[in-house]
Design a protein around this motif. Sequence first.
Motif, PDB file in Angstrom:
ATOM      1  N   LEU A 147     -15.982   2.210   6.491  1.00 55.92           N
ATOM      2  CA  LEU A 147     -16.845   3.488   6.494  1.00 55.92           C
ATOM      3  C   LEU A 147     -18.310   3.316   6.352  1.00 55.92           C
ATOM      4  O   LEU A 147     -18.828   4.119   6.646  1.00 55.92           O
ATOM      5  N   GLU A 148     -18.523   2.143   5.824  1.00 53.28           N
ATOM      6  CA  GLU A 148     -20.209   2.065   5.711  1.00 53.28           C
ATOM      7  C   GLU A 148     -20.758   1.346   6.698  1.00 53.28           C
ATOM      8  O   GLU A 148     -22.000   1.002   6.772  1.00 53.28           O
ATOM      9  N   ARG A 149     -19.844   1.026   7.871  1.00 52.55           N
ATOM     10  CA  ARG A 149     -20.692   0.266   8.918  1.00 52.55           C
ATOM     11  C   ARG A 149     -21.646   1.182   9.742  1.00 52.55           C
ATOM     12  O   ARG A 149     -21.479   2.596   9.554  1.00 52.55           O
ATOM     13  N   GLU A 150     -22.512   0.663  10.457  1.00 51.66           N
ATOM     14  CA  GLU A 150     -23.404   1.590  11.136  1.00 51.66           C
ATOM     15  C   GLU A 150     -22.658   2.379  12.197  1.00 51.66           C
ATOM     16  O   GLU A 150     -23.035   3.506  12.422  1.00 51.66           O
ATOM     17  N   GLN A 151     -21.756   1.736  12.915  1.00 50.25           N
ATOM     18  CA  GLN A 151     -20.761   2.741  13.717  1.00 50.25           C
ATOM     19  C   GLN A 151     -19.444   2.812  12.850  1.00 50.25           C
ATOM     20  O   GLN A 151     -18.606   1.920  13.583  1.00 50.25           O
ATOM     21  N   PRO A 152     -19.070   3.656  12.289  1.00 51.48           N
ATOM     22  CA  PRO A 152     -17.899   3.587  11.554  1.00 51.48           C
ATOM     23  C   PRO A 152     -16.866   4.055  12.471  1.00 51.48           C
ATOM     24  O   PRO A 152     -17.419   4.853  13.335  1.00 51.48           O
ATOM     25  N   PRO A 153     -15.467   3.947  12.287  1.00 51.99           N
ATOM     26  CA  PRO A 153     -14.665   4.934  12.886  1.00 51.99           C
ATOM     27  C   PRO A 153     -14.561   6.182  12.528  1.00 51.99           C
ATOM     28  O   PRO A 153     -14.863   6.566  11.471  1.00 51.99           O
ATOM     29  N   LEU A 154     -14.240   7.209  13.374  1.00 52.93           N
ATOM     30  CA  LEU A 154     -14.029   8.587  13.027  1.00 52.93           C
ATOM     31  C   LEU A 154     -12.691   8.701  12.423  1.00 52.93           C
ATOM     32  O   LEU A 154     -11.739   8.232  12.938  1.00 52.93           O
ATOM     33  N   VAL A 155     -12.410   9.366  11.382  1.00 49.99           N
ATOM     34  CA  VAL A 155     -11.440   9.282  10.337  1.00 49.99           C
ATOM     35  C   VAL A 155     -11.156  10.680   9.987  1.00 49.99           C
ATOM     36  O   VAL A 155     -11.936  11.513   9.571  1.00 49.99           O
ATOM     37  N   TRP A 156      -9.858  11.047  10.558  1.00 47.16           N
ATOM     38  CA  TRP A 156      -9.525  12.402  10.239  1.00 47.16           C
ATOM     39  C   TRP A 156      -8.200  12.398   9.523  1.00 47.16           C
ATOM     40  O   TRP A 156      -7.144  11.597   9.849  1.00 47.16           O
ATOM     41  N   VAL A 157      -8.150  12.875   8.225  1.00 44.27           N
ATOM     42  CA  VAL A 157      -7.002  12.900   7.416  1.00 44.27           C
ATOM     43  C   VAL A 157      -6.739  14.158   6.966  1.00 44.27           C
ATOM     44  O   VAL A 157      -7.154  15.156   6.673  1.00 44.27           O
ATOM     45  N   VAL A 158      -5.360  14.261   7.062  1.00 43.55           N
ATOM     46  CA  VAL A 158      -4.362  15.547   6.786  1.00 43.55           C
ATOM     47  C   VAL A 158      -3.530  15.120   5.447  1.00 43.55           C
ATOM     48  O   VAL A 158      -2.682  14.171   5.466  1.00 43.55           O
ATOM     49  N   LEU A 159      -3.812  15.848   4.584  1.00 43.46           N
ATOM     50  CA  LEU A 159      -3.497  15.728   3.061  1.00 43.46           C
ATOM     51  C   LEU A 159      -2.215  16.710   2.903  1.00 43.46           C
ATOM     52  O   LEU A 159      -2.721  17.836   2.942  1.00 43.46           O
TER      53      LEU A 159
END
Length: 282
Positions: A147-159
């Motif tokens: 998550l700290e990368r220059e180009q991180p993944p898009l993360v979509w979380v449903v809890l």
Amino acid sequence: MVNIQSLDPTASPLDYYGWELRRQREAHGLKQGQLGEIIFCTGSLIGQIETTKKVPTRDFSERVDAALGTDGLFSRLIGLVLRSQLPTWFQPYAEMEAKAAYISTYQAQLVYGLLQTEEYARAVLATGTPDDLEGLVTARMERQRILEREQPPLVWVVLDEAVLHRPIGGTDVMRRQLAHLLSFTGHRWVHVQVLPNKAGEHASLDGAFNLLRFDDDPDVIYTEDLISGHMTANSDTIKEAALRYARLQAAALSVEDSAELIIGVMEDRYGDRSQPEEHPVA
């Protein structure tokens, strides 16, 4: 005479790390205690890492690189070492997760691993009574570096809302965990939605799942049971999972309304309406 344990550097990433640390230390003419003084730790810790009795951390690795002038060698090795500390069945997923361009997940019981605080993760991992709890916690925290990368993944979380009410680690741990979730409000790459209890029956009553998408590889679905994890790139399964996830997102609260619900649970259940911690918008 001191009995020096021999290591097979091909046995595992941890063995190679320990073998290389000893080799580099001795090449610089340093005893364990001398290196410890330079990098502000004990000689005993150096010895434990050299003999694989202790798992090194990223901070330790960076300090060793600076002290021995090893041009980032140990900082590069540590990711491999920590990934090897994950359960064997989980390692293939962690490798795929690190390469994903898009991660969407539904979690019915727990906060998703990439968004867990260290103390929450420790409480979760302790339920499995592992031999090396700290190693597992360190490895889980290492996963979050994507998550700290220059180009991180898009993360979509449903809890599921139940996740917010389950007091993992106790009141203080949960309050800080929910504050951490709130810190992602407005984040460019991470989005958190809550599926409220009032939604009733929904598209994933069978349980949690993760959908990974890649720039150049087929999508992957990951699920877990009590003992192990399962990945598949079967196109029919992918289509079904994508449809279910779309329905979950439609039934979930918006990101903004989800944040309000999380704040309400913090206040009503965990006794504090703390301000969300600052989080840089990437």
